[in-house]
Design a protein around this motif. Structure first.
Motif, PDB file in Angstrom:
ATOM      1  N   MET A 243       0.869  -1.193   0.139  1.00  0.00           N
ATOM      2  CA  MET A 243       0.035  -0.257  -0.130  1.00  0.00           C
ATOM      3  C   MET A 243       0.722   1.284  -0.126  1.00  0.00           C
ATOM      4  SD  MET A 243      -3.164  -0.868   2.772  1.00  0.00           S
ATOM      5  CE  MET A 243      -4.447  -1.800   2.067  1.00  0.00           C
ATOM      6  N   TRP A 244       1.820   1.153   0.898  1.00  0.00           N
ATOM      7  CA  TRP A 244       2.621   2.579   1.143  1.00  0.00           C
ATOM      8  C   TRP A 244       4.065   2.540   0.772  1.00  0.00           C
ATOM      9  CZ3 TRP A 244      -1.840   4.552   1.815  1.00  0.00           C
ATOM     10  CH2 TRP A 244      -2.786   4.007   2.432  1.00  0.00           C
ATOM     11  N   ASP A 245       4.748   1.481   0.211  1.00  0.00           N
ATOM     12  CA  ASP A 245       5.923   1.330   0.031  1.00  0.00           C
ATOM     13  C   ASP A 245       7.032   1.663   1.228  1.00  0.00           C
ATOM     14  OD1 ASP A 245       5.503   1.080  -2.764  1.00  0.00           O
ATOM     15  OD2 ASP A 245       5.818   3.073  -3.098  1.00  0.00           O
ATOM     16  N   GLN A 246       6.211   1.545   2.353  1.00  0.00           N
ATOM     17  CA  GLN A 246       7.146   1.450   3.777  1.00  0.00           C
ATOM     18  C   GLN A 246       6.244   1.248   4.753  1.00  0.00           C
ATOM     19  OE1 GLN A 246       7.449   5.999   4.977  1.00  0.00           O
ATOM     20  NE2 GLN A 246       6.751   6.109   2.829  1.00  0.00           N
ATOM     21  N   ASP A 247       6.859   0.696   5.853  1.00  0.00           N
ATOM     22  CA  ASP A 247       6.182   0.260   7.027  1.00  0.00           C
ATOM     23  C   ASP A 247       5.811   1.747   7.939  1.00  0.00           C
ATOM     24  OD1 ASP A 247       5.489  -0.420   9.514  1.00  0.00           O
ATOM     25  OD2 ASP A 247       7.195  -1.979   9.704  1.00  0.00           O
ATOM     26  N   LEU A 248       4.556   2.106   7.802  1.00  0.00           N
ATOM     27  CA  LEU A 248       4.142   3.415   8.540  1.00  0.00           C
ATOM     28  C   LEU A 248       4.196   3.298  10.048  1.00  0.00           C
ATOM     29  CD1 LEU A 248       1.287   4.550   6.221  1.00  0.00           C
ATOM     30  CD2 LEU A 248       3.723   5.281   6.207  1.00  0.00           C
ATOM     31  N   THR A 249       4.408   1.843  10.682  1.00  0.00           N
ATOM     32  CA  THR A 249       4.359   2.067  12.229  1.00  0.00           C
ATOM     33  C   THR A 249       5.823   2.513  12.660  1.00  0.00           C
ATOM     34  OG1 THR A 249       5.368  -0.207  11.963  1.00  0.00           O
ATOM     35  CG2 THR A 249       2.889   0.142  11.962  1.00  0.00           C
ATOM     36  N   GLU A 250       6.606   2.667  11.641  1.00  0.00           N
ATOM     37  CA  GLU A 250       8.023   3.259  11.745  1.00  0.00           C
ATOM     38  C   GLU A 250       7.953   4.896  12.390  1.00  0.00           C
ATOM     39  OE1 GLU A 250      10.750   2.145   9.213  1.00  0.00           O
ATOM     40  OE2 GLU A 250      10.650   0.028   9.420  1.00  0.00           O
ATOM     41  N   ILE A 251       6.880   5.272  12.101  1.00  0.00           N
ATOM     42  CA  ILE A 251       6.649   6.748  12.254  1.00  0.00           C
ATOM     43  C   ILE A 251       6.218   6.559  13.526  1.00  0.00           C
ATOM     44  CG2 ILE A 251       5.298   8.980  11.627  1.00  0.00           C
ATOM     45  CD1 ILE A 251       5.192   7.846   8.877  1.00  0.00           C
ATOM     46  N   ALA A 252       6.919   7.638  14.696  1.00  0.00           N
ATOM     47  CA  ALA A 252       6.928   7.664  16.224  1.00  0.00           C
ATOM     48  C   ALA A 252       5.291   8.148  16.332  1.00  0.00           C
ATOM     49  CB  ALA A 252       7.757   8.806  16.612  1.00  0.00           C
ATOM     50  N   GLY A 253       4.647   7.469  17.057  1.00  0.00           N
ATOM     51  CA  GLY A 253       3.155   7.872  17.469  1.00  0.00           C
ATOM     52  C   GLY A 253       2.011   7.561  16.462  1.00  0.00           C
ATOM     53  N   LEU A 254       2.356   7.008  15.253  1.00  0.00           N
ATOM     54  CA  LEU A 254       1.435   7.038  14.117  1.00  0.00           C
ATOM     55  C   LEU A 254       0.366   5.955  14.569  1.00  0.00           C
ATOM     56  CD1 LEU A 254       0.118   8.014  11.640  1.00  0.00           C
ATOM     57  CD2 LEU A 254       1.539   6.530  10.290  1.00  0.00           C
ATOM     58  N   GLU A 255       0.889   4.490  14.992  1.00  0.00           N
ATOM     59  CA  GLU A 255      -0.119   3.670  15.095  1.00  0.00           C
ATOM     60  C   GLU A 255      -1.141   3.960  16.184  1.00  0.00           C
ATOM     61  OE1 GLU A 255      -0.200  -1.223  15.425  1.00  0.00           O
ATOM     62  OE2 GLU A 255       2.016  -0.076  15.610  1.00  0.00           O
ATOM     63  N   GLU A 256      -0.667   4.388  17.230  1.00  0.00           N
ATOM     64  CA  GLU A 256      -1.472   4.705  18.344  1.00  0.00           C
ATOM     65  C   GLU A 256      -2.284   5.732  18.119  1.00  0.00           C
ATOM     66  OE1 GLU A 256       2.482   3.495  19.708  1.00  0.00           O
ATOM     67  OE2 GLU A 256       1.717   4.701  18.409  1.00  0.00           O
ATOM     68  N   THR A 257      -1.835   6.943  17.312  1.00  0.00           N
ATOM     69  CA  THR A 257      -3.052   8.066  16.813  1.00  0.00           C
ATOM     70  C   THR A 257      -3.970   7.530  16.029  1.00  0.00           C
ATOM     71  OG1 THR A 257      -1.236   9.442  17.095  1.00  0.00           O
ATOM     72  CG2 THR A 257      -3.169  10.276  16.119  1.00  0.00           C
ATOM     73  N   VAL A 258      -3.507   6.615  14.990  1.00  0.00           N
ATOM     74  CA  VAL A 258      -4.455   6.171  14.091  1.00  0.00           C
ATOM     75  C   VAL A 258      -5.721   5.210  14.511  1.00  0.00           C
ATOM     76  CG1 VAL A 258      -5.029   4.784  11.879  1.00  0.00           C
ATOM     77  CG2 VAL A 258      -3.207   6.520  12.023  1.00  0.00           C
ATOM     78  N   LEU A 259      -5.110   4.196  15.612  1.00  0.00           N
ATOM     79  CA  LEU A 259      -5.946   3.394  16.445  1.00  0.00           C
ATOM     80  C   LEU A 259      -6.896   4.323  16.979  1.00  0.00           C
ATOM     81  CD1 LEU A 259      -6.788   0.815  17.232  1.00  0.00           C
ATOM     82  CD2 LEU A 259      -5.008   0.989  18.988  1.00  0.00           C
ATOM     83  N   ALA A 260      -6.611   5.412  17.814  1.00  0.00           N
ATOM     84  CA  ALA A 260      -7.391   6.286  18.529  1.00  0.00           C
ATOM     85  C   ALA A 260      -8.497   6.733  17.642  1.00  0.00           C
ATOM     86  CB  ALA A 260      -6.696   7.287  19.408  1.00  0.00           C
TER      87      ALA A 260
END
Length: 496
Positions: free
Chosen positions: A461-478
């Motif tokens: 989808m993104w050509d990269q692992d977006l979970t490596e961006i600090a705080g993104l996974e937690e924020t998108v989940l919220a």
């Protein structure tokens, strides 16, 4: 009721500008709604405002086309530019008289007529919009085909004929919706020169022609679809028009070319929204990130919130506020153009989306949103993080809204797409690449945590692992949980 032509127009009492006779300075490949509402309108305005005194000869790119209707109306047609400008409703009518005739090169007489225009001393510009598939090198096209099937091959024949006649080089303005349209067209012409074994001197002469990549921007709905409205307009006009065209008021044309071209073209003298620049790339970036990025950034959540039409979204303070904050605070600061110009362009977007004459459906904009979010929104998202060292609130929420739209109460996967259920009860079908739809189908029973992790780590989808961006996974989940629990409208409001 009589069909529109010059005599009928005079008898109708029309008071607007009309130019009946002028030299044919343009050879235009394409006779569809867009070119007639855009390019031919610009040259028509230049005739009136700058005394340019020129006409366009149109050429059908493919065999079925509008030549017969255009010629029966002596090139005349009625154009309505409709929308909002500076917050005010606008509905302008203009009879366009910058077209002289239309040729069907698949008929021998018209093919010969096209070649006569090619060698004319009056010819200055060749314009094209032959759809995204038009600028393609087809090796099956031969030098003596009459005509060859591809547009670049036809153009090569036209240029070769002009060179053989000893005429001066011309300016070529490509309006197809592909990157580097002018450069790609020139590349195709060079391929035909080599394939057909044409002279080196001709290749050198072609190098003296100015192939311009251009960026065009005007929404053109085209024909009046409601028969009752079409009949009413004919009655008001006092003539029948088979070629009525409708476009939005907004229009901008960015042309990549040498500095002298801006003075040669009549648009600057006419006060039209056209600039000639050394590189059109920043203006394409402006359009993609602001106009297209606004669409993709807010429509998916807006649809879940119960909206169906873009215009209605502009009447809701939460959705409109979300879009404007995203554009003005998160997108514009990442772009390499004059900030005043960017702010004005973004402000015009709100007027364009609030067009009272266009029912632009959110579901039509939602097509292929995976690749659209990646192309239109992710560059702004990543640039914002790079510049500010934190997540952009609205763009991050728009990523959560994308996930919500693709995963809301999934019902089934069909040949047409992924069927989901909207919060207000009706089902909708998500259309995208099959692999993307199959991904969401396979993850339909995931917890929010599992789904967000699977999406953000999907490199296809993104050509990269977006979970490596600090705080993104937690924020998108919220954000996803907020959309599901409180609704997308409330989630958008929380960003303001």
């Amino acid at each position: 009721m009589e069909r529109l032509n010059y005599d009928v127009l005079k008898r109708s009492g029309y008071k607007g500008y009309i130019l009946e006779n002028a030299p044919e300075k343009i050879l235009q490949f394409g006779e569809g709604n867009f070119l007639r509402a855009f390019v031919d309108y610009w040259f028509d305005m230049s005739n009136e405002r700058a005394g340019w005194n020129g006409k366009a000869v149109l050429v059908q790119p493919i065999a079925p086309g509008l030549a017969k209707q255009i010629n029966e109306q002596q090139g005349l047609y009625t154009l309505y530019l409709r929308g909002r400008e500076n917050g005010e409703k606008v509905d302008r009518k203009r009879v366009i008289s910058s077209v002289s005739r239309c040729l069907n090169p698949y008929e021998k007489a018209d093919y010969d007529a096209m070649m006569e225009v090619a060698v004319s001393d009056d010819l200055e510009y060749i314009v094209s919009n032959t759809t995204e598939a038009g600028i393609v090198y087809d090796p099956a096209c031969g030098k003596d085909d009459c005509p060859p099937s591809s547009f670049p091959a036809k153009l090569t024949q036209v240029l070769y004929k002009r060179w053989q006649a000893g005429k001066k080089p011309v300016v070529i303005l490509s309006c197809e919706l592909i990157d580097n349209n002018g450069k790609e067209l020139e590349k195709c012409v060079k391929q035909y020169i080599e394939q057909w074994g044409l002279e080196d001197d001709f290749a050198k002469w072609c190098g003296e022609c100015t192939f311009c990549s251009t960026l065009v921007d005007r929404i053109v709905p085209g024909r009046v679809k409601d028969p009752a409205e079409a009949a009413r307009l004919d009655e008001e006009n006092g003539y029948h028009d088979e070629l009525v065209d409708v476009g939005e008021v907004f229009g901008v044309w960015n042309i990549e070319g040498p500095a002298w071209l801006e003075e040669q073209l009549p648009f600057k003298k006419s006060g039209l929204n056209c600039i000639v620049v050394p590189d059109v790339t920043p203006y394409k970036k402006r359009k993609v990130r602001i106009l297209n990025g606004a669409h993709t950034g807010f429509v998916l959540g807006a649809y879940l919130a119960g909206f169906d039409i873009v215009r209605d979204c502009m009447h809701d303070e939460d959705v409109k506020g979300f879009m404007n904050k995203m554009l003005h605070e998160e997108v514009i600061p990442t772009l390499p153009l004059d900030k005043k110009d960017l702010e004005e362009f973004a402000s015009a977007v709100e007027d364009r989306f609030n067009n009272p004459f266009v029912d632009h459906e959110l579901m039509s904009i939602s097509l292929n949103s995976t690749s659209k979010w990646k192309a239109r929104n992710m560059p702004s998202f990543l640039d914002y993080i790079k510049i500010n060292g934190k997540l952009p609130v609205c763009l991050t929420m728009s990523l959560a809204a994308y996930i919500a739209f693709y995963s809301n109460d999934v019902q089934e996967l069909t040949d047409k797409g992924l069927v989901c259920r909207r919060p207000k009860g009706n089902t909708y079908t998500v259309s995208d690449d099959r692999w993307a739809l199959e991904f969401y189908w396979e993850h339909r029973n995931d917890t929010p945590e599992q789904l967000v992790h699977a999406v953000l780590t999907n490199k296809q989808m993104w050509d990269q692992d977006l979970t490596e961006i600090a705080g993104l996974e937690e924020t998108v989940l919220a954000d996803l949980k907020k959309i599901r629990a409180e609704g997308a409208k409330a989630a958008y409001a929380s960003c303001l």
